[in-house]
Design an enzyme around this catalytic site. Structure first.
Site, PDB file in Angstrom:
ATOM      1  N   GLY A  34      55.214  50.906  42.820  1.00 44.58           N
ATOM      2  CA  GLY A  34      54.990  52.248  42.324  1.00 44.58           C
ATOM      3  C   GLY A  34      55.701  53.331  43.101  1.00 44.58           C
ATOM      4  N   GLY A  39      60.538  48.253  49.396  1.00 41.16           N
ATOM      5  CA  GLY A  39      60.425  48.006  50.827  1.00 41.16           C
ATOM      6  C   GLY A  39      59.030  48.165  51.384  1.00 41.16           C
ATOM      7  N   THR A 139      50.320  43.300  48.368  1.00 43.79           N
ATOM      8  CA  THR A 139      50.128  44.753  48.388  1.00 43.79           C
ATOM      9  C   THR A 139      49.964  45.326  49.786  1.00 43.79           C
ATOM     10  OG1 THR A 139      47.813  44.255  47.879  1.00 43.79           O
ATOM     11  CG2 THR A 139      49.201  44.950  46.059  1.00 43.79           C
ATOM     12  N   SER A 141      48.805  46.613  53.491  1.00 46.44           N
ATOM     13  CA  SER A 141      47.635  47.229  54.120  1.00 46.44           C
ATOM     14  C   SER A 141      47.819  48.731  54.211  1.00 46.44           C
ATOM     15  CB  SER A 141      47.418  46.639  55.509  1.00 46.44           C
ATOM     16  OG  SER A 141      48.548  46.874  56.339  1.00 46.44           O
ATOM     17  N   GLY A 176      43.203  54.866  69.914  1.00 46.08           N
ATOM     18  CA  GLY A 176      43.553  53.461  69.755  1.00 46.08           C
ATOM     19  C   GLY A 176      44.779  53.084  70.561  1.00 46.08           C
ATOM     20  N   VAL A 233      35.069  57.316  70.536  1.00 44.14           N
ATOM     21  CA  VAL A 233      35.296  58.616  69.909  1.00 44.14           C
ATOM     22  C   VAL A 233      34.125  58.942  68.982  1.00 44.14           C
ATOM     23  CG1 VAL A 233      36.774  59.909  68.320  1.00 44.14           C
ATOM     24  CG2 VAL A 233      37.805  58.468  70.096  1.00 44.14           C
ATOM     25  N   GLY A 268      43.910  50.667  63.725  1.00 37.96           N
ATOM     26  CA  GLY A 268      44.119  49.443  62.962  1.00 37.96           C
ATOM     27  C   GLY A 268      44.393  49.705  61.493  1.00 37.96           C
ATOM     28  N   HIS A 441      75.936  34.180  81.897  1.00 37.30           N
ATOM     29  CA  HIS A 441      75.726  35.152  82.969  1.00 37.30           C
ATOM     30  C   HIS A 441      76.768  36.271  82.833  1.00 37.30           C
ATOM     31  CE1 HIS A 441      74.903  36.743  86.969  1.00 37.30           C
ATOM     32  NE2 HIS A 441      76.236  36.768  87.165  1.00 37.30           N
TER      33      HIS A 441
END
Length: 462
Positions: A34, A39, A139, A141, A176, A233, A268, A441
């Site tokens: 939508g 992406g 879908t 998160s 967080g 919090v 989260g 190296h």
């Protein structure tokens, strides 16, 4: 209306990779999205734009702190925030445009609009209903918040709002101390913001190897981030485009407040399945809202599958990609396998943090005998030359067999270095296998070899 072998709802890394794999396997495929661009969260408002800002601000840090020592003289760059946003948006455009190209190349139809599943075998997009033998829910998160905190994406923001603030805040509070909070907190600290991170637990980056987490916090503190740990919090008040965060310290239940221009809520993420119609279909969900699936990513409703952040497991783009390929191959009749013991995690701060496999804490809890090989980047010639000597490589191996059980890297390019260990673990390698493999190296990768040597007779350069 069109008929398809597979319709995938969601065009993030899990969805678009699954679509390409389906098409490669000869399945007539469509993808539902939508947004104006493909992406998903990752490319539009997540992984990609945040890495662009991390890169830009790291370059600023280098100019401010290391250029003069290398003999690069001149005025320290000033920050043009609007131009930095333009750069970020250009990066987004290049990546999302690339995904659209791949859809056309693989003859995958883009069904533009938000999808729902009115019944098994059918996907509704707008006013059109399309039929599919198989439906894959990819879908992703969305950010989760805390009770009593109202997000307006201006003063109180999630990662989405933090990527496009109108101006650089003088004071930022991050709620967080996980990956998202620390990455974006680092961005704004480099830009000159006074950043305070408030975390409920007593350590940052929950689940990370404790030794790495401790070192990580010290290095971030040196960079200017402030930490308040063990704090719950209570709420956030906003007035006149300012915020006041109230929290209680768990150790003594004392209440405190801190002012901010911007509050980033980074507590989260949760599965995004709103509007799909899963409940009406009888698709089973967990208490956390995750779609329940079996070993082949099938739900309890025939013909409906789910992958990525919408199901259980770490919410990582590359985990979703692996599942996207696996579910496609399963639908095509193959026998795919995702090794969940070898899924790396990366934090793209500076220094980076990369990890895979078991931590020491997990092995102690299991009662398994193990050995540790460590090597500091201060002993690595390339790292010293590049002002990147902070951190170390830590390899954890079985005490009896020397087989690699996990690795934890904090230092330069850790997100790339960790993959040598991932490949080794996939092949059941021992530390000695890495120790006996010639490494070029001077490279950062020599630190990985030295850590492997440290699992045996000892590192060479320490």
């Amino acid at each position: 209306m069109a008929n398809y072998d597979v319709i995938i709802i969601g065009s993030g890394p899990g969805g678009y990779v699954s679509a390409i794999r389906c098409a490669q396997l000869g399945l007539k495929t469509a993808i539902v999205e939508g947004r104006e661009t493909l992406g998903g969260t990752c490319l539009n408002i997540g992984c990609i734009p945040s890495k662009a800002l991390l890169h830009a601000t790291h370059m600023l840090h280098e100019a401010e702190h290391n250029f003069s020592e290398m003999g690069l003289k001149g005025k320290t760059p000033s920050v043009d925030w609007d131009q930095m946003q333009t750069y970020k948006n250009n990066v987004i455009g290049q990546n999302t445009g690339g995904v659209e190209f791949l859809m056309k190349k693989n003859k995958i139809d883009w069904l533009k609009g938000w999808g729902s599943i009115p019944e098994a075998g059918k996907v509704k997009v707008g006013d059109d209903v399309h039929e599919a033998k198989n439906i894959i829910v990819a879908t992703g998160s969305e950010p989760s918040s805390l009770p009593g905190i109202e997000v307006d994406e201006k003063t109180v923001v999630t990662s989405t709002g933090a990527l496009e603030l109108g101006k650089i805040p003088k004071k930022m509070v991050v709620i967080g101390a996980g990956v998202i909070g620390l990455e974006l907190g680092s961005v704004y600290a480099r830009l000159g913001s006074d950043v305070t991170v408030i975390e409920f637990l007593d350590a940052i980056t929950p689940g990370m190897d404790a030794e790495v987490a401790k070192t990580f916090q010290k290095l971030l503190t040196k960079q200017g981030l402030k930490f308040t740990l063990g704090a719950a919090v209570q709420g956030v008040e906003t007035k006149n485009n300012k915020a006041k965060v109230t929290y209680k310290l768990r150790k003594d239940d004392s209440e405190h407040t801190v002012d901010a221009d911007t509050v980033l809520v980074a507590t989260g993420r949760k599965p995004y399945t709103t509007g799909l119609g899963l409940e009406a279909l009888g698709v089973e969900l967990s208490d956390r809202g995750q779609i329940k699936t079996d070993g082949k990513y099938a739900t309890n409703v025939a013909g409906i599958y789910a992958i990525g952040d919408a199901i259980t497991g770490p919410m990582l783009a590359h985990k979703a990609e692996d599942e996207g390929m696996a579910v496609a191959e399963g639908i095509a009749g193959q026998q795919p396998h995702v090794n969940y013991d070898v899924i790396p995690g990366v934090i793209y701060t500076h220094p980076e943090v990369g990890s895979v496999g078991k931590t020491e804490e997990q092995l102690k809890e299991e009662g398994r005998a193990y050995k540790v090989g460590k090597f500091p980047f201060l002993g690595n010639g390339r790292a010293k030359a590049n002002f990147a000597g902070d951190g170390f490589v830590k390899l954890i191996v079985d005490a009896a067999s020397d087989r690699i059980l996990g690795a934890h890297i904090i230092g330069p390019m850790a997100g790339d270095l960790i993959h040598e260990i991932c490949v080794a673990m996939e092949f059941g390698a021992a530390a000695e296998d890495i120790a006996r493999t010639c490494h070029a190296h001077p490279t950062y990768s020599e630190a990985v070899r030295e850590a492997a040597l440290a699992c045996g007779d000892g590192a060479i350069h320490m």
